[in-house]
Design a protein around this motif. Structure first.
Motif, PDB file in Angstrom:
ATOM      1  N   ARG A  58     -46.567  21.852  36.536  1.00 32.82           N
ATOM      2  CA  ARG A  58     -45.830  21.310  37.672  1.00 32.82           C
ATOM      3  C   ARG A  58     -46.204  19.852  37.914  1.00 32.82           C
ATOM      4  NH1 ARG A  58     -42.588  23.124  41.332  1.00 32.82           N
ATOM      5  NH2 ARG A  58     -42.891  25.341  40.886  1.00 32.82           N
ATOM      6  N   GLU A  73     -40.043  22.951  35.184  1.00 32.49           N
ATOM      7  CA  GLU A  73     -38.606  23.236  35.226  1.00 32.49           C
ATOM      8  C   GLU A  73     -37.907  22.941  33.905  1.00 32.49           C
ATOM      9  OE1 GLU A  73     -37.240  25.038  37.411  1.00 32.49           O
ATOM     10  OE2 GLU A  73     -39.045  25.092  38.668  1.00 32.49           O
ATOM     11  N   ARG A 100     -38.537  25.929  31.748  1.00 35.65           N
ATOM     12  CA  ARG A 100     -37.737  27.060  32.227  1.00 35.65           C
ATOM     13  C   ARG A 100     -36.277  26.917  31.801  1.00 35.65           C
ATOM     14  NH1 ARG A 100     -40.135  27.674  38.420  1.00 35.65           N
ATOM     15  NH2 ARG A 100     -41.812  29.169  37.911  1.00 35.65           N
ATOM     16  N   ARG A 101     -35.747  25.705  31.921  1.00 35.11           N
ATOM     17  CA  ARG A 101     -34.350  25.485  31.508  1.00 35.11           C
ATOM     18  C   ARG A 101     -34.204  25.692  30.007  1.00 35.11           C
ATOM     19  NH1 ARG A 101     -34.688  21.078  35.162  1.00 35.11           N
ATOM     20  NH2 ARG A 101     -34.977  19.638  33.415  1.00 35.11           N
TER      21      ARG A 101
END
Length: 210
Positions: A59, A65, A68-69
């Motif tokens: 993070r 993110e 994750r994408r």
């Protein structure tokens, strides 16, 4: 055929060992610490280490993110030990509020082996290979439940531990779900490159066949 770009999440853990394993197979590998480096990956390895530290750093470095994408879009990912924890959709004995990248339809118990027998080694029968894989477990997780789309590749019998009662229970230590590969142990510390080669084969498959 163009050689794939294999990234190794380089926030903490066994980064160098995975890079060396991939490069021994003739493919370039590089450390991933930034979102633009995630975008360059044809495949990503999430190494062993300390999962709570790694997710916090992911993070901080802005790669949580993007990874994750990438997983949601079908990026091939190989998680080892803590990397398996990082890919799991569900955790047991995780830290309060512990996040993961997710994507692997499995319930993983954090530090499951480490609380009983600490580090150990074992020769595992693998569905992928004719000969056993020598596995090194270091404060390792195991998988307690998998979804219908997850293929179990290897297990070990455990006579005691959470949920086993008085009888040996096979604990899942290696799985594959589409382009996602995960092991409880550390294949990067052994000279056997079959699992890394299998991951490269996954990366090389056309997207529509994964």
């Amino acid at each position: 055929m163009t050689s794939p770009n294999i990234g190794v999440l380089a926030l903490q853990g066994d980064v160098r060992e995975h890079v060396q394993a991939i490069e021994r197979l003739g493919v370039r590998a590089f450390g991933v610490r930034r979102s633009e480096e995630v975008d360059r990956c044809d495949g990503l390895i999430v190494p062993g280490g300390e999962s709570t530290t790694m997710i916090k750093l992911a993070r901080v470095f802005g790669v949580l993110e993007p990874i994750r994408r990438g997983i949601a879009d079908g990026l091939p990912v190989f998680g080892t030990c803590a990397g398996m924890i990082m890919l799991a959709d569900r955790l047991r004995d995780g830290a309060d509020g512990q996040e993961t990248f997710g994507g692997l339809d499995a319930t993983v118990r954090r530090n499951a082996f480490g609380r009983q027998v600490d580090s150990f080694e074992a020769d595992l029968d693998f569905t992928l290979f004719d000969d056993p894989v020598h596995a090194v477990f270091i404060r390792a997780p195991w998988i307690e439940e998998v979804g219908p789309g997850v293929d179990v590749l290897a297990s070990v019998p455990i006579a005691d531990g959470p949920g086993s009662g008085d009888h040996p229970t096979d604990r899942i230590v290696a799985v594959q779900q589409g382009p996602m590969l995960a092991t409880s142990f550390h294949p990067e510390v052994d000279d056997d490159l079959r699992l890394h080669r299998h991951f490269l084969d996954i990366v090389s498959e056309p997207l529509e066949t994964r």
